[in-house]
Write a protein that holds these residues in place. Structure first.
Motif, mmCIF file in Angstrom:
data_model
loop_
_atom_site.group_PDB
_atom_site.id
_atom_site.type_symbol
_atom_site.label_atom_id
_atom_site.label_comp_id
_atom_site.label_asym_id
_atom_site.label_seq_id
_atom_site.Cartn_x
_atom_site.Cartn_y
_atom_site.Cartn_z
ATOM 1 N N LEU A 9 0.862 -1.188 0.000
ATOM 2 C CA LEU A 9 0.000 0.000 0.000
ATOM 3 C C LEU A 9 0.898 1.238 0.000
ATOM 4 O O LEU A 9 1.715 1.424 0.907
ATOM 5 N N TYR A 10 0.758 2.061 -1.025
ATOM 6 C CA TYR A 10 1.456 3.350 -1.071
ATOM 7 C C TYR A 10 0.461 4.432 -0.656
ATOM 8 O O TYR A 10 -0.634 4.497 -1.229
ATOM 9 N N VAL A 11 0.832 5.262 0.295
ATOM 10 C CA VAL A 11 -0.033 6.368 0.710
ATOM 11 C C VAL A 11 0.553 7.634 0.064
ATOM 12 O O VAL A 11 1.616 8.117 0.455
ATOM 13 N N SER A 23 4.882 15.086 -6.766
ATOM 14 C CA SER A 23 6.310 14.749 -6.875
ATOM 15 C C SER A 23 6.537 13.739 -8.002
ATOM 16 O O SER A 23 5.639 12.952 -8.336
ATOM 17 N N PRO A 24 7.730 13.735 -8.588
ATOM 18 C CA PRO A 24 8.048 12.738 -9.626
ATOM 19 C C PRO A 24 7.840 11.306 -9.113
ATOM 20 O O PRO A 24 7.372 10.446 -9.825
ATOM 21 N N ARG A 25 8.158 11.098 -7.846
ATOM 22 C CA ARG A 25 7.999 9.741 -7.285
ATOM 23 C C ARG A 25 6.521 9.365 -7.204
ATOM 24 O O ARG A 25 6.135 8.235 -7.527
ATOM 25 N N ILE A 112 3.765 2.140 2.585
ATOM 26 C CA ILE A 112 4.878 3.027 2.221
ATOM 27 C C ILE A 112 4.367 4.452 2.009
ATOM 28 O O ILE A 112 3.419 4.674 1.251
ATOM 29 N N ALA A 113 5.007 5.412 2.666
ATOM 30 C CA ALA A 113 4.606 6.823 2.526
ATOM 31 C C ALA A 113 5.238 7.429 1.280
ATOM 32 O O ALA A 113 6.422 7.235 1.015
ATOM 33 N N VAL A 114 4.426 8.136 0.537
ATOM 34 C CA VAL A 114 4.940 8.914 -0.607
ATOM 35 C C VAL A 114 4.542 10.365 -0.296
ATOM 36 O O VAL A 114 3.511 10.853 -0.731
ATOM 37 N N PRO A 115 5.364 11.041 0.502
ATOM 38 C CA PRO A 115 4.944 12.340 1.040
ATOM 39 C C PRO A 115 4.911 13.456 0.016
ATOM 40 O O PRO A 115 5.526 13.372 -1.040
ATOM 41 N N GLY A 116 4.190 14.503 0.373
ATOM 42 C CA GLY A 116 4.055 15.675 -0.495
ATOM 43 C C GLY A 116 3.253 16.724 0.223
ATOM 44 O O GLY A 116 3.400 16.909 1.437
ATOM 45 N N ALA A 117 2.351 17.388 -0.501
ATOM 46 C CA ALA A 117 1.626 18.518 0.075
ATOM 47 C C ALA A 117 0.742 18.109 1.253
ATOM 48 O O ALA A 117 0.137 17.037 1.253
ATOM 49 N N CYS A 118 0.677 19.000 2.228
ATOM 50 C CA CYS A 118 -0.272 18.894 3.332
ATOM 51 C C CYS A 118 -0.568 20.333 3.743
ATOM 52 O O CYS A 118 0.359 21.091 4.081
ATOM 53 N N ALA A 119 -1.842 20.733 3.681
ATOM 54 C CA ALA A 119 -2.191 22.143 3.924
ATOM 55 C C ALA A 119 -1.722 22.606 5.305
ATOM 56 O O ALA A 119 -1.227 23.727 5.444
ATOM 57 N N ALA A 120 -1.861 21.750 6.307
ATOM 58 C CA ALA A 120 -1.489 22.144 7.672
ATOM 59 C C ALA A 120 -0.001 22.500 7.741
ATOM 60 O O ALA A 120 0.390 23.523 8.308
ATOM 61 N N ILE A 121 0.816 21.649 7.155
ATOM 62 C CA ILE A 121 2.268 21.850 7.235
ATOM 63 C C ILE A 121 2.694 23.032 6.358
ATOM 64 O O ILE A 121 3.549 23.835 6.741
#
Ligand code: SAM
Length: 287
Positions: A9-11, A23-25, A112-121
């Motif tokens: 599972l990719y998040v 992101s490219p990833r 697996i985390a695929v991080p990127g935008a988060c409005a809070a951060i």
């Protein structure tokens, strides 16, 4: 079904406005996975088409998350790779996803985390309010009585508060915050981040409550509300005693030790004693 060991599972975080933030990833994974589980398949379909990604979509929203999670776990056990996305930003952050992540973990599936935008951060990163510690509150209750009860519980929170709020309720929410936290508390409204009408409004709760009533743009679009935490206070007697004790201890001890001891001797809070010790030493306060 037996776990073949290949399912995952990719998040995957998606943009909160500006498509350049995918992101490219994330793009690669969305293109290569077996299935994209999306909060709204039409919305994510538009995103995927923009990036010429043809992966099959399946809906997973707050009303079917429980059933869908089981179904997706079975598919991952059989070897499928699933990318979980929400409409915008990071899944499971005030968005669907938590149930699926828990189900996958319980089934021994790699997540697996695929991080990127988060409005809070994103909002916190530009707010110029203390960021060393913060408290993410998600959405406040929509109903006035419940919102005010929650705000009362948060009145003495010392960390910066990060709140998602709907544009229709921001005026009322600011007024309640001004009444419960005090009108002078500093706050920031981060509106339409990464979009054409991105705006940051800075001021006290009282000032921004007035602007919310007067400026129609203020209450349009998507909003993150950030509020400075309560400053730790000491009453006058404790303050004078704290200063007296600190002055003596600072002559003999390193600052941190002097502050810790002074807090114990006077009953002041540790962080207040530390801040005061820095002031007495003439050093700049840390965040
Ligand atoms: N999961 C998302 C994230 O990672 O930010 C949040 C989803 S939540 C349902 C949507 C809320 O996030 C909006 O009501 C608003 O408070 C905030 N939000 C989302 N996009 C935003 C933006 N571009 N600018 C400001 N706030 C935004």
């Amino acid at each position: 079904m037996a776990n073949t060991g290949t399912g995952r599972l990719y998040v995957v975080a998606t943009p909160i406005g500006n498509l350049g933030d995918l992101s490219p990833r994330a793009r690669e994974i969305l293109g290569a996975c077996t299935l994209v589980a999306a909060e709204d398949t039409r919305h994510t379909g538009t995103l995927l088409r923009h990036f010429s990604i043809a992966t099959a979509l399946i809906s997973m929203h707050e009303h079917n998350e429980q059933d869908r999670a089981q179904e997706l776990v079975e598919r991952m056990r059989a070897g499928a790779t699933v990318a979980l996305v929400s409409d915008a930003g990071t899944p499971a952050i005030s968005d669907p996803g938590y149930t699926l992540v828990c189900a996958a973990v319980a089934a021994g599936i790699e997540v697996i985390a695929v991080p990127g935008a988060c409005a809070a951060i994103a909002a916190l990163s530009v707010a110029a309010l203390p960021t060393a510690k913060f408290c993410f509150e998600g959405f406040l209750p929509a109903r006035t009585a419940a919102r005010r009860t929650r705000l009362l519980e948060l009145a003495h929170e010392e960390r910066t508060l990060v709140i998602y709020e709907s544009p229709h309720r921001i005026g009322e929410a600011l007024e309640d915050c001004a009444e419960i936290f005090g009108p002078a508390r500093e706050c920031v409204i981060a509106r339409e981040l990464t979009k054409l009408h991105e705006t940051l409004y800075r001021g006290t709760l009282a000032e921004l409550s007035v602007r919310a009533r007067q400026e129609p743009d203020f209450t349009r679009g998507e909003i993150v509300l950030l509020i400075a935490g309560e400053s730790p206070t000491v009453d006058e007697d404790t303050g004078a005693e704290l200063d007296r004790v600190l002055r003596v201890l600072l002559e003999q001890l390193p600052l941190k030790q002097a502050a810790g001891l002074a807090a114990r001797l006077t009953g002041a809070r540790d962080n207040e004693a530390y801040k005061r010790a820095l002031q007495l030493k003439g050093a700049p306060p840390s965040q």
